[in-house]
Design an enzyme around this catalytic site. Structure first.
Site, PDB file in Angstrom:
ATOM      1  N   SER A 199      62.913   1.507  51.678  1.00  0.00           N
ATOM      2  CA  SER A 199      63.957   1.043  52.591  1.00  0.00           C
ATOM      3  C   SER A 199      64.179   2.067  53.688  1.00  0.00           C
ATOM      4  O   SER A 199      64.588   3.204  53.418  1.00  0.00           O
ATOM      5  CB  SER A 199      65.265   0.825  51.832  1.00  0.00           C
ATOM      6  OG  SER A 199      66.326   0.625  52.750  1.00  0.00           O
TER       7      SER A 199
ATOM      8  N   HIS B  49      60.889  -2.215  53.896  1.00  0.00           N
ATOM      9  CA  HIS B  49      62.145  -2.930  53.668  1.00  0.00           C
ATOM     10  C   HIS B  49      63.127  -2.567  54.771  1.00  0.00           C
ATOM     11  O   HIS B  49      63.389  -1.396  55.036  1.00  0.00           O
ATOM     12  CB  HIS B  49      62.721  -2.581  52.296  1.00  0.00           C
ATOM     13  CG  HIS B  49      63.861  -3.463  51.891  1.00  0.00           C
ATOM     14  ND1 HIS B  49      63.675  -4.762  51.460  1.00  0.00           N
ATOM     15  CD2 HIS B  49      65.200  -3.256  51.879  1.00  0.00           C
ATOM     16  CE1 HIS B  49      64.850  -5.302  51.175  1.00  0.00           C
ATOM     17  NE2 HIS B  49      65.802  -4.410  51.441  1.00  0.00           N
TER      18      HIS B  49
ATOM     19  N   ASP C 240      66.832  -3.168  56.218  1.00  0.00           N
ATOM     20  CA  ASP C 240      68.194  -3.606  55.902  1.00  0.00           C
ATOM     21  C   ASP C 240      68.996  -3.852  57.170  1.00  0.00           C
ATOM     22  O   ASP C 240      69.149  -2.953  58.004  1.00  0.00           O
ATOM     23  CB  ASP C 240      68.906  -2.546  55.060  1.00  0.00           C
ATOM     24  CG  ASP C 240      68.389  -2.503  53.637  1.00  0.00           C
ATOM     25  OD1 ASP C 240      68.396  -3.559  52.976  1.00  0.00           O
ATOM     26  OD2 ASP C 240      67.980  -1.420  53.184  1.00  0.00           O
TER      27      ASP C 240
ATOM     28  N   HIS D  55      65.989  -7.847  55.068  1.00  0.00           N
ATOM     29  CA  HIS D  55      67.108  -8.235  54.206  1.00  0.00           C
ATOM     30  C   HIS D  55      68.338  -8.364  55.087  1.00  0.00           C
ATOM     31  O   HIS D  55      68.878  -7.366  55.568  1.00  0.00           O
ATOM     32  CB  HIS D  55      67.289  -7.167  53.116  1.00  0.00           C
ATOM     33  CG  HIS D  55      68.494  -7.353  52.261  1.00  0.00           C
ATOM     34  ND1 HIS D  55      68.959  -6.366  51.415  1.00  0.00           N
ATOM     35  CD2 HIS D  55      69.347  -8.410  52.103  1.00  0.00           C
ATOM     36  CE1 HIS D  55      70.042  -6.798  50.792  1.00  0.00           C
ATOM     37  NE2 HIS D  55      70.295  -8.030  51.194  1.00  0.00           N
TER      38      HIS D  55
ATOM     39  N   GLY E 157      75.742  -2.602  51.109  1.00  0.00           N
ATOM     40  CA  GLY E 157      76.524  -2.001  52.178  1.00  0.00           C
ATOM     41  C   GLY E 157      76.115  -0.589  52.519  1.00  0.00           C
ATOM     42  O   GLY E 157      76.118  -0.207  53.682  1.00  0.00           O
TER      43      GLY E 157
ATOM     44  N   GLY F 203      73.368   2.898  51.320  1.00  0.00           N
ATOM     45  CA  GLY F 203      72.304   3.437  50.498  1.00  0.00           C
ATOM     46  C   GLY F 203      72.823   4.530  49.579  1.00  0.00           C
ATOM     47  O   GLY F 203      73.947   5.011  49.704  1.00  0.00           O
TER      48      GLY F 203
ATOM     49  N   ASP G 280      66.743  -4.213  44.293  1.00  0.00           N
ATOM     50  CA  ASP G 280      67.173  -3.322  45.370  1.00  0.00           C
ATOM     51  C   ASP G 280      68.478  -2.642  44.982  1.00  0.00           C
ATOM     52  O   ASP G 280      69.487  -3.309  44.766  1.00  0.00           O
ATOM     53  CB  ASP G 280      67.366  -4.138  46.656  1.00  0.00           C
ATOM     54  CG  ASP G 280      67.774  -3.293  47.852  1.00  0.00           C
ATOM     55  OD1 ASP G 280      67.884  -2.063  47.718  1.00  0.00           O
ATOM     56  OD2 ASP G 280      67.974  -3.878  48.935  1.00  0.00           O
ATOM     57  N   GLY G 281      68.422  -1.303  44.891  1.00  0.00           N
ATOM     58  CA  GLY G 281      69.642  -0.544  44.649  1.00  0.00           C
ATOM     59  C   GLY G 281      69.508   0.459  43.527  1.00  0.00           C
ATOM     60  O   GLY G 281      69.398   0.074  42.365  1.00  0.00           O
TER      61      GLY G 281
ATOM     62  N   SER H 286      66.500   6.284  49.139  1.00  0.00           N
ATOM     63  CA  SER H 286      66.640   7.735  49.007  1.00  0.00           C
ATOM     64  C   SER H 286      65.635   8.311  48.019  1.00  0.00           C
ATOM     65  O   SER H 286      65.202   9.458  48.170  1.00  0.00           O
ATOM     66  CB  SER H 286      68.072   8.089  48.581  1.00  0.00           C
ATOM     67  OG  SER H 286      68.455   7.378  47.416  1.00  0.00           O
TER      68      SER H 286
END
Length: 241
Positions: free
Chosen positions: A21, A46, A48, A79, A155, A157, A192-193, A215
Site C-alpha cells: 500500500s 495498492h 488507497d 481501494h 482511515g 495506516g 488489508d490492515g 508499513s
C-alpha cells in the site's frame, strides 16, 4: 487487465499476491517507491483513496494514479474509501486503474456500481469493514473479481490487525470455494490492515490469497533502499503447501 488474473486456488498451493500500500510510501519519492516494489516482486500496487467524508482522512486522487501508471507494469489496485463512489470510478479507470474496490455503504446501488466498474474495463471488488456482514456477498459474489476484507477500521495506516477477522476470512473463503466448485467465477480474497511477517501465515491459512501491506513493507527497506527482502519474507510466510 494486463497482468495477474484471478486464480482458483486449485492445486497443491494457492497463488499468493502481495499488494504493497503506497499510503505508507515516501510521497516525496513516490515514483521511485512504486518502481522499487515492482522490482522487489510485488504483484500489485495498492492505492488507497480517502475523501474525508466516508473516512476521516484525505489522501490521493486520479492524478497520482495517472502519474505512476507509466512507471509500473503490475496492476494498480484502487481501494475507494469515498462517498458517493460512482463519480470517481470513470476517473480512476481512465487514470490507469486495473482493479477498483468500493464499500457497499458508500453506494446507493451496489449492483449498479459493480457494473459501472466493469463497464469501464476494470476488475470489480467489494470491501467489507470489520463490522460489515458477509451477507453483502449473497447477491454480489457471482459478479465480483475481488473481495477485500478490512482487518482494521479504514482511515489510517499503521493500525494493528483485528484477530476476530480471521473467522470472517474463513467464511469468505468457503463461499468463494463453493462458487468455484459449482462452476462459478474465481474471486480473489484480499486482506488489508495490520498484515505483517509475523501474522501473514495465520491469515493465509484462514484462506486469504492477496495481502495488502503498508508499513510492514515500506518500513523495512533493504540496505539499497529496495524491498526484495521484506517481500520475499512475506511471500515465503504466506505460502501454504
Amino acid at each position: 487487465m494486463h497482468a495477474t488474473e484471478p486464480n482458483t486456488g486449485h492445486g497443491s498451493q494457492r497463488a499468493i499476491r502481495l499488494a504493497p500500500s503506497i499510503l505508507s510510501a515516501d510521497f516525496a519519492r513516490l515514483g521511485e517507491e512504486v518502481c522499487a516494489i515492482e522490482a522487489g516482486g510485488a504483484d500489485l500496487v495498492h492505492f488507497d483513496v480517502m475523501d474525508n467524508h466516508y473516512v476521516s482522512n484525505l489522501t490521493i486522487g486520479p492524478l497520482v494514479c495517472e502519474a505512476i501508471r507509466p512507471l509500473v507494469s503490475i496492476p494498480i489496485d484502487v481501494h475507494l474509501m469515498v462517498e458517493p463512489v460512482d463519480a470517481l470510478i470513470p476517473m480512476f479507470a481512465k487514470a490507469g486503474a486495473n482493479l477498483i474496490s468500493f464499500h457497499p455503504e458508500a453506494s446507493r446501488h451496489v449492483d449498479r456500481t459493480i457494473g459501472l466498474i466493469r463497464d469501464h474495463g476494470c476488475k470489480a471488488g467489494l470491501v467489507l469493514n470489520p463490522a460489515t456482514p458477509l451477507s453483502w456477498l449473497d447477491h454480489t459474489l457471482d459478479k465480483l473479481d475481488l473481495v477485500l476484507l478490512m482487518s482494521v477500521n479504514p482511515g489510517f495506516g499503521g493500525q494493528a490487525f483485528i484477530p476476530g477477522v480471521l473467522d470472517k476470512v474463513r467464511q469468505a473463503r468457503a463461499r468463494i470455494d463453493r462458487q468455484v466448485a459449482a462452476g462459478g467465477r474465481p474471486v480473489w480474497l484480499e486482506i488489508d490492515g495490520g498484515v505483517k511477517a509475523d501474522n501473514i501465515t495465520e491469515i493465509a491459512r484462514a484462506g486469504a490469497d492477496t495481502f495488502v501491506a503498508g508499513s510492514a513493507v515500506f518500513g523495512a527497506p533493504d540496505a539499497d533502499g529496495g524491498y526484495r527482502g521484506i517481500l520475499h519474507r512475506l511471500r515465503e510466510a504466506a505460502t501454504i503447501t
